[in-house]
Design an enzyme around this catalytic site. Sequence first.
Site, PDB file in Angstrom:
ATOM      1  N   CYS A 326      -1.222   3.017   1.128  1.00 31.36           N
ATOM      2  CA  CYS A 326       0.004   2.399   1.636  1.00 31.36           C
ATOM      3  C   CYS A 326       0.950   3.467   2.206  1.00 31.36           C
ATOM      4  O   CYS A 326       0.643   4.077   3.216  1.00 31.36           O
ATOM      5  CB  CYS A 326       0.647   1.560   0.549  1.00 31.36           C
ATOM      6  SG  CYS A 326       1.815   0.333   1.186  1.00 31.36           S
ATOM      7  N   HIS A 423      -3.789  -1.920  -1.995  1.00 31.59           N
ATOM      8  CA  HIS A 423      -3.525  -1.483  -3.370  1.00 31.59           C
ATOM      9  C   HIS A 423      -4.555  -2.086  -4.318  1.00 31.59           C
ATOM     10  O   HIS A 423      -5.133  -3.137  -4.049  1.00 31.59           O
ATOM     11  CB  HIS A 423      -2.142  -1.948  -3.820  1.00 31.59           C
ATOM     12  CG  HIS A 423      -1.005  -1.231  -3.176  1.00 31.59           C
ATOM     13  ND1 HIS A 423      -0.625   0.035  -3.539  1.00 31.59           N
ATOM     14  CD2 HIS A 423      -0.144  -1.619  -2.190  1.00 31.59           C
ATOM     15  CE1 HIS A 423       0.425   0.404  -2.813  1.00 31.59           C
ATOM     16  NE2 HIS A 423       0.724  -0.575  -1.993  1.00 31.59           N
TER      17      HIS A 423
END
Length: 480
Positions: A326, A423
């Site tokens: 991310c 994630h």
Amino acid sequence: MIQGTGSNVGKSVLVAGLARAFTRQGLSVQPFKPQNMSNNAAVTADGGEIGRAQALQAWGAKVPTSVHMNPVLLKPESDSGSQIIVQGKRFGSVRGAEFGKQKSRLLQYVMQSFSEVERKADLVLVEGAGSPAEINLRAGDIANMGFAEAADIPVVLCGDIDRGGVIASLVGTHAVLEAAEVARIKAFLINKFRGDPSLFESGVTAIEEKTGWNCNGVVPWFAQIMDLPAEDALDLSMNADRGKLKVAVPVISRIANFDDLDPLRMEEDVSLEFILPGEVLPADADVVLLPGTKSTVGDLAFLRAQGWDIDLYGHVRRGGQVLGICGGYQMLGKTISDPDGVEGDVATVEGLGLLDVHTILTAQKETTQKSGVHIPSGQRVSGYEIHVGQTSGADCARPFVDLGEHVDGAISQDGLIAGCYLHGIFGSDTFRTAFLNGFGAASQLGYEHRVEQALDALAEHLEDHLNLDELLDIARSRVL
């Protein structure tokens, strides 16, 4: 409602364990936290975000996650300001002093969400935030007694004996609360006791005599706490110098969604090291993992201020691998542009330049659960996306994962640098096994099974040391 004498006294874990314990009794249980502050967020089944602790509590209760379990989530963006998430979606950003003015507006959403979870359950377990003794924050409160009063629910107060001063913290809370708030507290409990609980019997008696509250139980330290996802960055621990694969993680200032690291932390063959500000990235690391962040541009500057960029370039020259998730993925690129001032100033900054990609931050946030295939290994992965921005460039021609409707991430030409927005990938056992095998390390962990075992053990722990029948009687007193 479980309130505490302070932050980090164990409220989140208690609610998770009680959720599992009462679910094991056949009750339909829903967790609820009116207001949370954390950059460790989870994406819900209904496509929003809540605090990671509430996701664990839903896991304990064996129910799908919902944005209504944590209707107000504050995500710190700086030392004085936070993004506000309301019922799973971005509501705006405020500085700390301004939040008090927003609370009266937010109560309506909190009560609406509470009604949603209440209608689904036999029992709602509500977690407070911080402490009700923070009477300077009482006006317009939606986190502790303000919510308890609005919803007319009874309270059990938790004190943490491990940090010391538990008698003073419980009696002191009693002293500063209004009479009606004192009456709302029906019992107290002592958490994180080490040693022989009989040695604290006189302490329990003293608290009961000075407050008029009954002690529901004294909970010993729970040894399997490390098998549960960490709620706060302060809870990060490492298993340094333990295994064949050394993974170094620089602890950036706005680290987010760090539960990505939990499965690696549990692996016997992995040496996971959290590198604190002022420390040097270890020269013998096999992998440097750049985690998510709430402020990519700000944390990129923070990373450079520690000299970690220099360490990282040295790591790459030595043939070390780098994985960014991310915000960490965005940092690895050539540029990060923020044309709309999403993170503050309108600017374009140079990234680390280890991937040939460019990121443009946008106001629209992606919050979805995803599953797919890790392209290099062919192994299934599942997780979630929770980010702002779009990343593109030459290295995206070698994506990291195939998510079906689109591919995600990028891999450098030499294969040493990679990044993605997904994630939770290390929670996928087959992917994690393949990842470790690539370094000659073995996986001996079934991650979800380990968490399930820990939740069941926690439930049994609380069943042994708390009076669950009394807690149910307290909960029933609201509706009798």
